[in-house]
Design a protein around this motif. Sequence first.
Motif, PDB file in Angstrom:
ATOM      1  N   LYS A 161      -1.524 -50.343   6.003  1.00 56.52           N
ATOM      2  CA  LYS A 161      -0.222 -50.809   6.476  1.00 56.52           C
ATOM      3  C   LYS A 161       0.798 -49.720   6.179  1.00 56.52           C
ATOM      4  O   LYS A 161       0.972 -49.317   5.042  1.00 56.52           O
ATOM      5  N   VAL A 162       1.476 -49.226   7.200  1.00 54.86           N
ATOM      6  CA  VAL A 162       2.491 -48.182   7.047  1.00 54.86           C
ATOM      7  C   VAL A 162       3.841 -48.806   7.353  1.00 54.86           C
ATOM      8  O   VAL A 162       4.069 -49.282   8.466  1.00 54.86           O
ATOM      9  N   ASN A 163       4.741 -48.795   6.376  1.00 48.91           N
ATOM     10  CA  ASN A 163       6.077 -49.349   6.591  1.00 48.91           C
ATOM     11  C   ASN A 163       6.991 -48.356   7.284  1.00 48.91           C
ATOM     12  O   ASN A 163       7.731 -48.702   8.189  1.00 48.91           O
ATOM     13  N   SER A 164       6.954 -47.107   6.844  1.00 48.62           N
ATOM     14  CA  SER A 164       7.771 -46.085   7.498  1.00 48.62           C
ATOM     15  C   SER A 164       7.266 -44.698   7.125  1.00 48.62           C
ATOM     16  O   SER A 164       6.646 -44.509   6.089  1.00 48.62           O
ATOM     17  N   VAL A 165       7.545 -43.745   7.995  1.00 42.90           N
ATOM     18  CA  VAL A 165       7.226 -42.343   7.763  1.00 42.90           C
ATOM     19  C   VAL A 165       8.468 -41.559   8.142  1.00 42.90           C
ATOM     20  O   VAL A 165       8.993 -41.709   9.247  1.00 42.90           O
ATOM     21  N   SER A 166       8.963 -40.718   7.229  1.00 47.40           N
ATOM     22  CA  SER A 166      10.196 -39.971   7.508  1.00 47.40           C
ATOM     23  C   SER A 166       9.943 -38.886   8.546  1.00 47.40           C
ATOM     24  O   SER A 166       8.801 -38.560   8.876  1.00 47.40           O
ATOM     25  N   ALA A 167      11.018 -38.299   9.025  1.00 49.29           N
ATOM     26  CA  ALA A 167      10.933 -37.313  10.104  1.00 49.29           C
ATOM     27  C   ALA A 167      10.186 -36.049   9.691  1.00 49.29           C
ATOM     28  O   ALA A 167       9.558 -35.400  10.514  1.00 49.29           O
ATOM     29  N   SER A 168      10.232 -35.662   8.431  1.00 53.44           N
ATOM     30  CA  SER A 168       9.581 -34.426   8.003  1.00 53.44           C
ATOM     31  C   SER A 168       8.301 -34.689   7.221  1.00 53.44           C
ATOM     32  O   SER A 168       7.849 -33.839   6.467  1.00 53.44           O
ATOM     33  N   ALA A 169       7.674 -35.848   7.398  1.00 58.88           N
ATOM     34  CA  ALA A 169       6.483 -36.215   6.652  1.00 58.88           C
ATOM     35  C   ALA A 169       5.234 -36.139   7.528  1.00 58.88           C
ATOM     36  O   ALA A 169       5.311 -36.066   8.742  1.00 58.88           O
ATOM     37  N   ILE A 170       4.087 -36.157   6.859  1.00 56.25           N
ATOM     38  CA  ILE A 170       2.806 -36.197   7.544  1.00 56.25           C
ATOM     39  C   ILE A 170       2.071 -37.438   7.055  1.00 56.25           C
ATOM     40  O   ILE A 170       2.009 -37.711   5.863  1.00 56.25           O
ATOM     41  N   PHE A 171       1.507 -38.189   7.981  1.00 53.12           N
ATOM     42  CA  PHE A 171       0.688 -39.344   7.646  1.00 53.12           C
ATOM     43  C   PHE A 171      -0.696 -39.111   8.217  1.00 53.12           C
ATOM     44  O   PHE A 171      -0.855 -38.807   9.396  1.00 53.12           O
ATOM     45  N   ASN A 172      -1.715 -39.205   7.396  1.00 56.45           N
ATOM     46  CA  ASN A 172      -3.061 -38.926   7.840  1.00 56.45           C
ATOM     47  C   ASN A 172      -4.008 -39.998   7.322  1.00 56.45           C
ATOM     48  O   ASN A 172      -3.901 -40.443   6.194  1.00 56.45           O
ATOM     49  N   SER A 211      -6.578 -29.014   8.061  1.00 62.02           N
ATOM     50  CA  SER A 211      -5.325 -28.372   7.681  1.00 62.02           C
ATOM     51  C   SER A 211      -4.149 -29.211   8.183  1.00 62.02           C
ATOM     52  O   SER A 211      -4.160 -29.671   9.313  1.00 62.02           O
ATOM     53  N   MET A 212      -3.152 -29.368   7.322  1.00 64.77           N
ATOM     54  CA  MET A 212      -1.927 -30.078   7.704  1.00 64.77           C
ATOM     55  C   MET A 212      -0.747 -29.194   7.328  1.00 64.77           C
ATOM     56  O   MET A 212      -0.668 -28.711   6.206  1.00 64.77           O
ATOM     57  N   ASN A 213       0.167 -28.978   8.266  1.00 67.83           N
ATOM     58  CA  ASN A 213       1.292 -28.088   8.051  1.00 67.83           C
ATOM     59  C   ASN A 213       2.593 -28.734   8.518  1.00 67.83           C
ATOM     60  O   ASN A 213       2.961 -28.617   9.683  1.00 67.83           O
ATOM     61  N   PRO A 214       3.321 -29.387   7.619  1.00 68.34           N
ATOM     62  CA  PRO A 214       4.611 -29.958   8.040  1.00 68.34           C
ATOM     63  C   PRO A 214       5.648 -28.852   8.237  1.00 68.34           C
ATOM     64  O   PRO A 214       5.661 -27.860   7.510  1.00 68.34           O
ATOM     65  N   ASN A 215       6.490 -29.005   9.233  1.00 68.46           N
ATOM     66  CA  ASN A 215       7.541 -28.028   9.513  1.00 68.46           C
ATOM     67  C   ASN A 215       8.881 -28.731   9.599  1.00 68.46           C
ATOM     68  O   ASN A 215       8.989 -29.808  10.168  1.00 68.46           O
ATOM     69  N   GLN A 261      15.981 -19.401  13.957  1.00 73.00           N
ATOM     70  CA  GLN A 261      14.538 -19.227  13.911  1.00 73.00           C
ATOM     71  C   GLN A 261      13.890 -20.543  14.311  1.00 73.00           C
ATOM     72  O   GLN A 261      13.878 -21.500  13.529  1.00 73.00           O
ATOM     73  N   PRO A 262      13.343 -20.625  15.516  1.00 82.48           N
ATOM     74  CA  PRO A 262      12.804 -21.894  15.981  1.00 82.48           C
ATOM     75  C   PRO A 262      11.545 -22.297  15.203  1.00 82.48           C
ATOM     76  O   PRO A 262      10.750 -21.449  14.813  1.00 82.48           O
ATOM     77  N   VAL A 263      11.382 -23.587  14.986  1.00 78.33           N
ATOM     78  CA  VAL A 263      10.183 -24.129  14.351  1.00 78.33           C
ATOM     79  C   VAL A 263       9.305 -24.670  15.466  1.00 78.33           C
ATOM     80  O   VAL A 263       9.718 -25.559  16.203  1.00 78.33           O
ATOM     81  N   THR A 264       8.105 -24.111  15.603  1.00 74.51           N
ATOM     82  CA  THR A 264       7.192 -24.558  16.662  1.00 74.51           C
ATOM     83  C   THR A 264       5.942 -25.158  16.086  1.00 74.51           C
ATOM     84  O   THR A 264       5.570 -24.910  14.995  1.00 74.51           O
TER      85      THR A 264
END
Length: 70
Positions: free
Chosen positions: A9-20, A26-30, A67-70
């Motif tokens: 059960k996931v209540n919320s995930v913030s904009a800069s988070a990773i949920f797996n 490999s996981m790379n949050p930007n 500097q764009p984040v892609t």
Amino acid sequence: MPAIVGAVKVNSVSASAIFNIGDVYSMNPNSSAKTYAGGGSFNTGDGIRIDLNQSHTYVYDKDKLDQPVT
């Protein structure tokens, strides 16, 4: 090795988070942020006295993209 996952059960995930769930190689949050601050802005401590007289922080950015984040 495969992962076996039960109920989640996931209540919320913030904009800069990773949920797996499961296996991941490999996981790379930007994220990016631009902070404008004048002289003496990030001082911390007890009894600090800052006298900047007529300090100005100019926030004009003519190119709009640093500097764009892609």
